[in-house]
Design an enzyme around this catalytic site. Structure first.
Site, PDB file in Angstrom:
ATOM      1  CD  GLU A 184      -2.962  -1.123   0.461  1.00  0.00           C
ATOM      2  OE1 GLU A 184      -3.107  -0.115  -0.259  1.00  0.00           O
ATOM      3  OE2 GLU A 184      -3.737  -2.073   0.438  1.00  0.00           O
ATOM      4  CB  CYS A 218      -2.457   6.924   1.625  1.00  0.00           C
ATOM      5  SG  CYS A 218      -3.858   6.195   2.452  1.00  0.00           S
TER       6      CYS A 218
END
Ligand code: NAD
Length: 512
Positions: free
Chosen positions: A234, A268
């Site tokens: 990720e 993010c």
């Protein structure tokens, strides 16, 4: 443990020393993995339903100790109290989601045995064993819980390697698990920097879930290749918000500003690029600047925008802005730290940006809104897709269908229409990206799937002594294979008739 060295954890709020924690070397990491491995089989043996009940107790602990957790998260990240508390609520909601869906999902899935209906075939899921979770500093509680929760629901033990900037939240997660009555050694925390992370990747864990930068993600994948340890990556993002000319600016402006500035832009899936239809750009920028001017920025618990968590990230933001300005970009508001040397960077709107600038093409991970205009939908899609990252995106329009059409053309793991960041408040939505943003998924059923491997089972009751396709080969074997082919390549009852005819056909079956 055998670690000798230690490091200090300091608060971005005032630089005060919060704690001193050990640096786990390779040996200490191996010991942590061994402890988790020893505790795991009994946990797995409880079965999915009993584990889910035990995990619900953990959600209760999160509720009871929420203020304490949020205070700790705030002290090591500097974020406003409300944002820190969000980490607890989102984590508790994920536990609730898995408690509801995991027991059924982890159960046996019958698949039927195709053209051999007298046999039984099914899929079972079993835990990997020990999962290694490597986490960054921007959401030190959520991003640890996002790995720990599904890993435990699936029956694994976990070794967490938190960021060297924010290890205390992970240590608290370990304590909360014990408080909830989970086996004491099931969740381990190996503190340290990137070398500790690499040691964990090489420590023989059964799966790695890495959340962090694209550059470190590459190194993790390289190290994992040596042992063929499966990885979930990720990584970073450069998420576009696309504001179409028919957008309701009353919603789009506060939405995009929130998406860019929540957690001081250190998210993010935060908005990192703002693409606005050319003829509403000035209006959008004026309104956004007014809103930004009204925000409370600083280190107080009720600030809207807090400090950067690490000095290095503040320097990246500073560099992106100064290079953009040197290249001709104009700062509408912000463009500097709150005071020289401060970790607080002022929310910044930039116009006259160009795609070659780092502020447009590389992750800034700070409170920046670089804005560029576009002329039509095709151009907006081209611009949005022109960077290597592909994590999230948002489209702002009054026309839902047009928004959805555009969403499907964007290279991203997820897209919101007239919304931003809410993906994370929906535990059933898996998180993850494409391209430089990595692969694999956290959260959702897909995130649970990554914490298990499948074992397939096939059972024949064994009543027949011999299958017609076993040795020695003969005409019956070829006839049967042909008949199956006839059957499986036709629809409806015609297939079955062809199958029976094929079986009854005379000859040696060689087609001659
Ligand atoms: P980072 O990559 O510097 O560090 C992340 C973690 O990896 C830390 O624990 C670090 O110690 C460890 N690490 C560093 N080098 C390693 C190595 N060679 N082997 C193993 N572990 C290593 O990232 P960061 O600065 O802590 O976090 C910010 C980054 O995380 C941003 O790029 C952000 O976009 C990304 N992020 C992504 C998501 C997502 O879901 N896609 C979520 C949050 C943050």
């Amino acid at each position: 443990m055998t670690a000798a060295a230690t490091f200090e954890v300091r608060s971005p709020l005032d630089g005060s020393r919060l704690a001193e924690v050990p640096v786990y070397d390779a040996r200490a990491v191996a010991e942590a993995v061994a402890r988790a491995r020893a505790a795991q089989p009994a946990w797995a043996a409880l079965g999915a339903r009993a584990r889910a009940r035990r995990m619900e107790a953990l959600a209760g602990v999160l509720r009871r100790r929420s203020d304490e957790i949020a205070q700790l998260v705030r002290s090591e990240t500097g974020k406003p109290f409300g944002e820190a508390l969000t980490e607890v609520a989102v984590s508790a909601d994920l536990i609730r989601f898995y408690a509801r869906v995991a027991p059924d999902h982890l159960g046996r899935r019958h698949v039927g045995a195709g053209w051999m209906p007298w046999k039984k075939a099914w899929v079972e899921r079993e835990p990997h064993g020990v999962v290694g979770a490597i986490a960054p500093w921007n959401y030190p509680f959520i991003l640890v819980m996002d790995c720990v929760s599904p890993a435990l629901f699936a029956g694994n033990g976990v070794v967490v390697k938190p960021s060297e900037f924010t290890p205390l939240s992970a240590l608290l997660v370990q304590e909360l698990c014990r408080d909830a009555g989970l086996p004491a050694e099931l969740v381990q925390v190996a503190t340290g920097d990137g070398r500790t992370g690499e040691a964990l990747v090489r420590a023989g864990v059964d799966r790695i879930v890495f959340t962090g930068s694209t550059s470190a993600g590459r190194k993790v994948m390289r190290a994992a290749a040596d042992t063929l340890t499966p990885v979930t990556l990720e990584l970073g993002g450069k998420d576009p918000a696309i504001v179409l000319e028919d957008a309701d600016l009353e919603r789009a402006v506060p939405g995009v500003v929130f998406g860019a500035l929540f957690n001081a832009g250190q998210t993010c899936l935060s908005v990192e690029r703002v693409l606005v239809a050319r003829h509403i750009q000035d209006d959008f920028v004026r309104r956004a600047a007014e809103l930004v001017a009204s925000l409370r920025v600083g280190t107080s618990p009720d600030a809207d925008v807090g400090p950067m968590v690490t000095p290095a990230q503040a320097e990246i933001v500073e560099r992106h802005v100064s290079e953009a300005m040197a290249g001709g970009a104009r700062v509408v508001t912000g463009g500097q730290r709150q005071a020289p040397g401060s970790g607080v960077y002022l929310p910044t709107i930039l116009v006259d940006v160009d795609p070659s600038m780092d502020v447009w093409s590389r992750e800034s991970f700070g409170p920046l809104l670089p804005v560029m205009p576009f002329d039509d939908d095709d151009e907006a899609v081209r611009m949005a897709n022109a960077v290597g990252y592909g994590l999230f995106a948002s489209v702002w329009t009054r026309d839902r269908d047009r928004g959805l059409r555009m969403a499907r053309r964007l290279r991203a793991g997820g897209v919101s229409i007239n919304d931003v960041l809410s993906h994370y408040a929906v535990p059933g939505l898996p998180m993850g990206g494409v391209g430089q943003s990595g692969f694999g998924r956290r959260r959702g059923i897909e995130g649970l799937e990554e914490m298990c491997r499948t074992r397939t089972l096939l059972v024949d009751r064994g009543r027949r002594r011999h299958e017609p396709w076993w040795f020695p080969y003969g005409a019956a074997q070829t006839r049967l294979t042909r008949a199956v082919l006839e059957w499986r390549t036709r629809r409806g009852p015609g297939g079955l008739i062809a199958f029976v005819r094929g079986l009854l056909r005379k000859g040696n079956g060689h087609g001659g």
